[in-house]
Enzyme design. Structure first.
Site, PDB file in Angstrom:
ATOM      1  N   HIS A   1       3.975  -2.179   3.108  1.00 24.80           N
ATOM      2  CA  HIS A   1       4.041  -0.824   2.533  1.00 24.80           C
ATOM      3  C   HIS A   1       5.380  -0.650   1.822  1.00 24.80           C
ATOM      4  O   HIS A   1       6.431  -0.744   2.466  1.00 24.80           O
ATOM      5  CB  HIS A   1       3.867   0.212   3.648  1.00 24.80           C
ATOM      6  CG  HIS A   1       2.554   0.062   4.363  1.00 24.80           C
ATOM      7  ND1 HIS A   1       2.354  -0.885   5.339  1.00 24.80           N
ATOM      8  CD2 HIS A   1       1.380   0.708   4.205  1.00 24.80           C
ATOM      9  CE1 HIS A   1       1.095  -0.813   5.762  1.00 24.80           C
ATOM     10  NE2 HIS A   1       0.485   0.150   5.094  1.00 24.80           N
TER      11      HIS A   1
ATOM     12  N   ASP B   1       0.827  -1.218   0.000  1.00 22.75           N
ATOM     13  CA  ASP B   1       0.000   0.000   0.000  1.00 22.75           C
ATOM     14  C   ASP B   1       0.859   1.265   0.000  1.00 22.75           C
ATOM     15  O   ASP B   1       2.021   1.245   0.396  1.00 22.75           O
ATOM     16  CB  ASP B   1      -0.871   0.041   1.268  1.00 22.75           C
ATOM     17  CG  ASP B   1      -1.986  -0.994   1.232  1.00 22.75           C
ATOM     18  OD1 ASP B   1      -1.987  -1.855   0.334  1.00 22.75           O
ATOM     19  OD2 ASP B   1      -2.847  -0.929   2.132  1.00 22.75           O
TER      20      ASP B   1
HETATM   21 ZN    ZN Z   1      -2.372   3.059   3.385  1.00 18.38          ZN
END
Ligand code: ZN
Length: 244
Positions: free
Chosen positions: A211, A69
């Site tokens: 991430h 993400d």
């Molecule tokens: Zn996020």
């Protein structure tokens, strides 16, 4: 009398030949369903073999998905893409519209290398923090940015913080993707710790949340790939886990 005998044999032969054809015909129709069944079960076997025995050493393959993400990040995403390419692994990237606009060449690379690209809103907006209308606008805008780069429709969304509104699925024709493993990689720079957290929870059809904005995440993600590939896992994009 001799003529009569010949006639008798002639009729006998005709009767025998008729009986022979009758039984042959019957045998064929009786056998056909068996052959047909055998064929079907062979087909099922081969499908099963193809589905299950795809590991290099013939062991059972379990699917698992890596998702990243908040990117793309100008440096760490590229580093991650290099590592994934080396390992022949496809992942799913939920990018923000803001970052996709800044680094369109990385979005193009993701697309070219077989990764799935999803929507993570334009500015990483949490649904609770604003109106539904504003949230929807962020999703639509981000879809336009991504498909403007890739030429592909965006079907998957990861709502920031997991807050979602079901009515948006039909309205936007989008499917939300949450996760089953969250190693909290964004709040640790310890690649070993992140790796251990993921490995301890990994199982078939897990969706791992990470991430691609941190060097420790890149290191951990590639270690996770190396270890789970050894265990016979196959890394796939989330659509293969959700719809197969
Ligand atoms: Zn996020």
């Amino acid at each position: 009398m001799i003529f009569g005998k010949k006639k008798f044999f002639f009729f006998l032969v005709i009767i025998l030949v008729s009986l022979l054809f009758y039984f042959l015909g019957r045998k064929q129709t009786d056998v056909y369903p068996m052959q047909y069944n055998a064929q079907i079960s062979r087909m099922e076997d081969s499908i099963l073999v193809e589905k299950v025995l795809t590991g290099q050493d013939g062991t059972e393959t379990r699917k698992i998905a890596l998702t990243f993400d908040d990117g793309p990040h100008p440096y760490y995403t590229e580093q991650l893409l290099d590592g994934l390419k080396e390992r022949n692994v496809c992942a799913t990237f939920f990018v923000t519209g803001e970052h996709a606009e800044l680094y369109p060449e990385i979005i193009t690379r993701m697309e070219e290398e077989g990764h799935l690209i999803g929507n993570h809103t334009y500015s990483h907006m949490q649904l609770k923090s604003g109106s539904l209308e504003a949230f929807k606008e962020e999703l639509v805008k981000t879809n336009e940015i991504i498909s403007g780069i890739t030429g592909e429709e965006v079907l998957f969304v990861r709502p920031p913080y997991g807050t979602w509104e079901k009515s948006l699925e039909a309205e936007l024709n989008m499917f939300p993707v949450l996760w089953t493993i969250d190693p909290l990689d964004w709040c640790s720079s310890n690649a070993d710790g992140i790796t251990r957290k993921v490995l301890s929870k990994a199982k078939e059809n897990s969706i791992i949340l990470m991430h691609d904005s941190y060097p420790s995440t890149v290191t951990a993600a590639l270690r996770v790939v190396d270890e789970l590939q050894k265990q016979g896992y196959e890394f796939v994009t989330v659509d293969e886990i959700l719809f197969d």
